[in-house]
Write a protein that holds these residues in place. Structure first.
Motif, short mmCIF file in Angstrom:
data_model
loop_
_atom_site.label_atom_id
_atom_site.label_comp_id
_atom_site.label_asym_id
_atom_site.label_seq_id
_atom_site.Cartn_x
_atom_site.Cartn_y
_atom_site.Cartn_z
N THR A 8 0.83 -1.19 0.00
CA THR A 8 0.00 0.00 0.00
C THR A 8 0.87 1.25 0.00
O THR A 8 2.06 1.19 0.32
CB THR A 8 -0.93 0.04 1.23
OG1 THR A 8 -0.13 0.08 2.41
CG2 THR A 8 -1.86 -1.15 1.27
N ASN A 39 -11.12 3.21 0.56
CA ASN A 39 -10.62 2.48 -0.60
C ASN A 39 -11.76 1.99 -1.48
O ASN A 39 -11.69 2.06 -2.71
CB ASN A 39 -9.75 1.31 -0.17
CG ASN A 39 -8.32 1.72 0.06
OD1 ASN A 39 -7.57 1.93 -0.89
ND2 ASN A 39 -7.94 1.87 1.32
N LYS A 40 -12.83 1.48 -0.86
CA LYS A 40 -13.99 1.01 -1.63
C LYS A 40 -14.64 2.17 -2.38
O LYS A 40 -15.07 2.01 -3.53
CB LYS A 40 -15.00 0.31 -0.72
CG LYS A 40 -14.53 -1.05 -0.24
CD LYS A 40 -14.32 -1.96 -1.42
CE LYS A 40 -13.84 -3.33 -1.02
NZ LYS A 40 -13.59 -4.18 -2.19
N ILE A 42 -13.16 4.89 -3.47
CA ILE A 42 -12.28 5.26 -4.58
C ILE A 42 -12.43 4.25 -5.72
O ILE A 42 -12.54 4.63 -6.89
CB ILE A 42 -10.82 5.36 -4.11
CG1 ILE A 42 -10.65 6.54 -3.16
CG2 ILE A 42 -9.87 5.47 -5.30
CD1 ILE A 42 -9.33 6.57 -2.43
N GLU A 43 -12.45 2.95 -5.38
CA GLU A 43 -12.65 1.92 -6.40
C GLU A 43 -13.97 2.13 -7.13
O GLU A 43 -14.03 2.06 -8.36
CB GLU A 43 -12.64 0.54 -5.77
CG GLU A 43 -11.27 0.08 -5.29
CD GLU A 43 -11.33 -1.24 -4.52
OE1 GLU A 43 -12.40 -1.90 -4.52
OE2 GLU A 43 -10.30 -1.62 -3.95
N PHE A 44 -15.03 2.38 -6.39
CA PHE A 44 -16.35 2.60 -6.97
C PHE A 44 -16.32 3.79 -7.92
O PHE A 44 -16.82 3.72 -9.05
CB PHE A 44 -17.37 2.82 -5.86
CG PHE A 44 -18.78 3.04 -6.35
CD1 PHE A 44 -19.59 1.96 -6.67
CD2 PHE A 44 -19.28 4.32 -6.49
CE1 PHE A 44 -20.89 2.17 -7.13
CE2 PHE A 44 -20.56 4.54 -6.96
CZ PHE A 44 -21.38 3.46 -7.28
N LEU A 46 -13.76 5.17 -9.49
CA LEU A 46 -12.94 4.92 -10.68
C LEU A 46 -13.62 3.96 -11.65
O LEU A 46 -13.52 4.13 -12.86
CB LEU A 46 -11.56 4.41 -10.28
CG LEU A 46 -10.68 5.42 -9.54
CD1 LEU A 46 -9.40 4.76 -9.06
CD2 LEU A 46 -10.39 6.62 -10.42
N GLU A 47 -14.31 2.95 -11.14
CA GLU A 47 -15.02 2.02 -12.00
C GLU A 47 -16.14 2.72 -12.75
O GLU A 47 -16.35 2.49 -13.94
CB GLU A 47 -15.59 0.87 -11.18
CG GLU A 47 -14.54 -0.12 -10.70
CD GLU A 47 -15.11 -1.15 -9.74
OE1 GLU A 47 -16.34 -1.22 -9.57
OE2 GLU A 47 -14.29 -1.89 -9.15
#
Length: 53
Positions: A8, A39-40, A42-44, A46-47
């Motif tokens: 990380t 983190n979740k 940010i992932e969401f 970006l997706e």
């Protein structure tokens, strides 16, 4: 079974106090860390942003 963690990078961000309070409350309710939820999120983001490009 042991899971391996990926490396990380520490990132420092500033958030408004009301967002911090809401994130902390959500983390407590979900029994997750604020880091995990961040983190979740940010992932969401970006997706979904990638889907629009």
């Amino acid at each position: 079974m042991k899971t391996t963690r990926s490396k990380t990078i520490d990132v420092r961000v500033r958030v408004k106090p009301n967002l911090h309070e809401k994130l902390k409350a959500c983390a407590d309710k979900e029994e997750r860390s604020m880091n995990y939820l961040t983190n979740k999120a940010i992932e969401f983001f970006l997706e979904h942003k990638g889907a629009k490009a």
